[in-house]
Design a protein around this motif. Structure first.
Motif, mmCIF file in Angstrom:
data_model
loop_
_atom_site.group_PDB
_atom_site.id
_atom_site.type_symbol
_atom_site.label_atom_id
_atom_site.label_comp_id
_atom_site.label_asym_id
_atom_site.label_seq_id
_atom_site.Cartn_x
_atom_site.Cartn_y
_atom_site.Cartn_z
ATOM 1 N N THR A 165 0.854 -1.187 0.000
ATOM 2 C CA THR A 165 0.000 0.000 0.000
ATOM 3 C C THR A 165 0.891 1.239 0.000
ATOM 4 O OG1 THR A 165 -0.101 0.143 2.419
ATOM 5 C CG2 THR A 165 -1.793 -1.190 1.321
ATOM 6 N N VAL A 166 0.315 2.353 -0.417
ATOM 7 C CA VAL A 166 1.026 3.622 -0.429
ATOM 8 C C VAL A 166 0.617 4.403 0.804
ATOM 9 C CG1 VAL A 166 1.293 5.813 -1.654
ATOM 10 C CG2 VAL A 166 1.154 3.679 -2.942
ATOM 11 N N GLU A 167 1.605 4.851 1.565
ATOM 12 C CA GLU A 167 1.318 5.705 2.712
ATOM 13 C C GLU A 167 1.003 7.086 2.183
ATOM 14 O OE1 GLU A 167 3.437 7.090 6.823
ATOM 15 O OE2 GLU A 167 4.670 6.988 5.026
ATOM 16 N N ASP A 168 -0.216 7.529 2.409
ATOM 17 C CA ASP A 168 -0.622 8.850 1.942
ATOM 18 C C ASP A 168 -1.628 9.417 2.910
ATOM 19 O OD1 ASP A 168 -1.100 11.159 0.538
ATOM 20 O OD2 ASP A 168 -2.451 10.217 -0.891
ATOM 21 N N SER A 169 -1.163 10.304 3.771
ATOM 22 C CA SER A 169 -2.057 10.912 4.743
ATOM 23 C C SER A 169 -2.665 12.201 4.213
ATOM 24 C CB SER A 169 -1.289 11.188 6.040
ATOM 25 O OG SER A 169 -0.254 12.099 5.792
ATOM 26 N N GLY A 170 -2.445 12.472 2.943
ATOM 27 C CA GLY A 170 -2.956 13.706 2.355
ATOM 28 C C GLY A 170 -2.007 14.869 2.535
ATOM 29 N N ALA A 171 -0.800 14.593 3.043
ATOM 30 C CA ALA A 171 0.162 15.662 3.278
ATOM 31 C C ALA A 171 0.581 16.339 1.984
ATOM 32 C CB ALA A 171 1.389 15.109 4.004
ATOM 33 N N GLY A 201 8.166 12.079 -3.883
ATOM 34 C CA GLY A 201 9.528 12.585 -3.971
ATOM 35 C C GLY A 201 10.488 11.536 -4.470
ATOM 36 N N ASP A 202 11.572 11.984 -5.008
ATOM 37 C CA ASP A 202 12.601 11.079 -5.490
ATOM 38 C C ASP A 202 13.906 11.466 -4.825
ATOM 39 O OD1 ASP A 202 14.119 9.268 -6.807
ATOM 40 O OD2 ASP A 202 13.984 10.222 -8.759
ATOM 41 N N PHE A 203 14.110 10.951 -3.629
ATOM 42 C CA PHE A 203 15.336 11.216 -2.892
ATOM 43 C C PHE A 203 16.358 10.140 -3.227
ATOM 44 C CE2 PHE A 203 12.099 13.450 -0.538
ATOM 45 C CZ PHE A 203 12.701 14.669 -0.322
ATOM 46 N N GLY A 204 16.425 9.752 -4.477
ATOM 47 C CA GLY A 204 17.375 8.751 -4.942
ATOM 48 C C GLY A 204 17.148 8.476 -6.409
ATOM 49 N N SER A 219 7.139 7.444 -0.010
ATOM 50 C CA SER A 219 5.703 7.669 0.126
ATOM 51 C C SER A 219 5.464 9.175 0.146
ATOM 52 C CB SER A 219 5.177 7.036 1.419
ATOM 53 O OG SER A 219 5.560 7.797 2.551
ATOM 54 N N PRO A 220 4.260 9.608 -0.206
ATOM 55 C CA PRO A 220 3.963 11.043 -0.140
ATOM 56 C C PRO A 220 4.191 11.625 1.263
ATOM 57 C CG PRO A 220 2.314 9.943 -1.448
ATOM 58 C CD PRO A 220 3.165 8.863 -0.828
ATOM 59 N N SER A 221 3.850 10.866 2.304
ATOM 60 C CA SER A 221 4.036 11.363 3.673
ATOM 61 C C SER A 221 5.515 11.486 4.023
ATOM 62 C CB SER A 221 3.340 10.435 4.668
ATOM 63 O OG SER A 221 1.952 10.457 4.463
ATOM 64 N N ALA A 222 6.337 10.530 3.575
ATOM 65 C CA ALA A 222 7.776 10.603 3.835
ATOM 66 C C ALA A 222 8.394 11.777 3.071
ATOM 67 C CB ALA A 222 8.446 9.287 3.453
ATOM 68 N N THR A 223 7.933 11.996 1.848
ATOM 69 C CA THR A 223 8.404 13.131 1.062
ATOM 70 C C THR A 223 8.089 14.443 1.776
ATOM 71 O OG1 THR A 223 8.104 11.945 -1.012
ATOM 72 C CG2 THR A 223 8.156 14.343 -1.147
ATOM 73 N N ALA A 224 6.860 14.570 2.243
ATOM 74 C CA ALA A 224 6.455 15.788 2.949
ATOM 75 C C ALA A 224 7.280 15.978 4.217
ATOM 76 C CB ALA A 224 4.969 15.732 3.282
ATOM 77 N N ALA A 225 7.561 14.901 4.930
ATOM 78 C CA ALA A 225 8.355 14.997 6.162
ATOM 79 C C ALA A 225 9.775 15.478 5.861
ATOM 80 C CB ALA A 225 8.387 13.650 6.874
ATOM 81 N N MET A 226 10.382 14.965 4.800
ATOM 82 C CA MET A 226 11.735 15.402 4.441
ATOM 83 C C MET A 226 11.735 16.887 4.067
ATOM 84 S SD MET A 226 13.767 12.874 4.935
ATOM 85 C CE MET A 226 15.226 13.499 4.144
ATOM 86 N N GLU A 227 10.741 17.312 3.292
ATOM 87 C CA GLU A 227 10.656 18.722 2.900
ATOM 88 C C GLU A 227 10.414 19.613 4.118
ATOM 89 O OE1 GLU A 227 7.620 18.581 -0.118
ATOM 90 O OE2 GLU A 227 9.009 17.758 -1.600
ATOM 91 N N THR A 228 9.568 19.161 5.040
ATOM 92 C CA THR A 228 9.281 19.933 6.254
ATOM 93 C C THR A 228 10.518 20.031 7.140
ATOM 94 O OG1 THR A 228 6.955 19.309 6.156
ATOM 95 C CG2 THR A 228 7.780 20.065 8.289
ATOM 96 N N ALA A 229 11.308 18.963 7.213
ATOM 97 C CA ALA A 229 12.543 18.985 8.013
ATOM 98 C C ALA A 229 13.501 20.040 7.472
ATOM 99 C CB ALA A 229 13.195 17.606 8.007
ATOM 100 N N ILE A 230 13.619 20.115 6.159
ATOM 101 C CA ILE A 230 14.501 21.116 5.541
ATOM 102 C C ILE A 230 13.966 22.528 5.798
ATOM 103 C CG2 ILE A 230 15.331 22.001 3.316
ATOM 104 C CD1 ILE A 230 15.532 18.987 2.455
#
Length: 193
Positions: free
Chosen positions: A92-98, A105-108, A116-127
């Motif tokens: 499944t794809v983790e997507d909390s709607g973030a 995202g393509d961090f590689g 996942s969209p949520s992991a992408t959003a978390a990385m962008e928010t951390a930056i």
């Protein structure tokens, strides 16, 4: 093959741009999350992979929790994901709607696991959090706060199962002058309860 990105949408950051914005510890966390996703046979790197790698790699992140016992409980749940409750996530794809699903995202490189969209959003928010603090590179603690700011991500589910209080974690981080200055509390609006 037709692109799934809507017309006018800006592409996400490139790997080089993103990698240059991560501290050495956070870059190690990202590499660990990639390895864990491959080892677990998951389609995407998600927020639970990131949380697991943060807890294993970054002592500053571990210090944001109540005590060592809470970190051990969290790691126990995270280890079980490939043999227990985490099986419900497989495929499944983790997507909390973030972020929109089309903005994965393509961090590689493309042949590597996708985020996942949520992991992408978390990385962008951390930056973004590091930017608000005036730092050129995001730290592990920035990623922890970013994960906590998405109440519907898998990392929050794991925190809840281990009895960790996200509001208390954010408070401890914000009280630390080296990591909390000029950062936004994701629970500020709900702290009146």
């Amino acid at each position: 093959m037709q692109s799934r990105t809507p017309p006018g949408a800006e592409p996400g950051p490139t790997r080089t741009e993103t990698d240059s914005r991560l501290s050495a510890v956070l870059a190690s966390v990202v590499a660990g999350a990639r390895r864990r996703a491959v080892r677990d046979g998951d389609r995407q790197i998600d927020t639970a992979h990131l949380l697991h790698s943060l807890l294993e790699t970054d002592p500053e992140v571990r210090s944001a929790f109540d005590d060592g016992a809470q970190v051990v409980r969290l790691l126990g749940y995270l280890v079980q994901r490939s043999i227990g409750y985490g099986l419900q996530w497989r495929g499944t794809v983790e997507d909390s709607g973030a972020v929109p699903l089309v903005k994965v995202g393509d961090f590689g490189p493309a042949k590597e696991k996708r985020w996942s969209p949520s992991a992408t959003a978390a990385m962008e928010t951390a930056i973004e959090r590091a930017d608000r603090r005036g730092e050129p590179r995001a730290l592990g603690i920035d990623l922890l706060v970013a994960l906590i700011s998405d109440p519907d991500c898998r990392a929050i589910e794991v925190l809840g199962r281990a009895g960790a209080d996200p509001k208390a974690i954010v408070r401890r981080v914000e009280e630390d002058p080296s990591t909390g200055a000029a950062s936004a509390d994701p629970y500020a609006e709900t702290s009146a309860d």
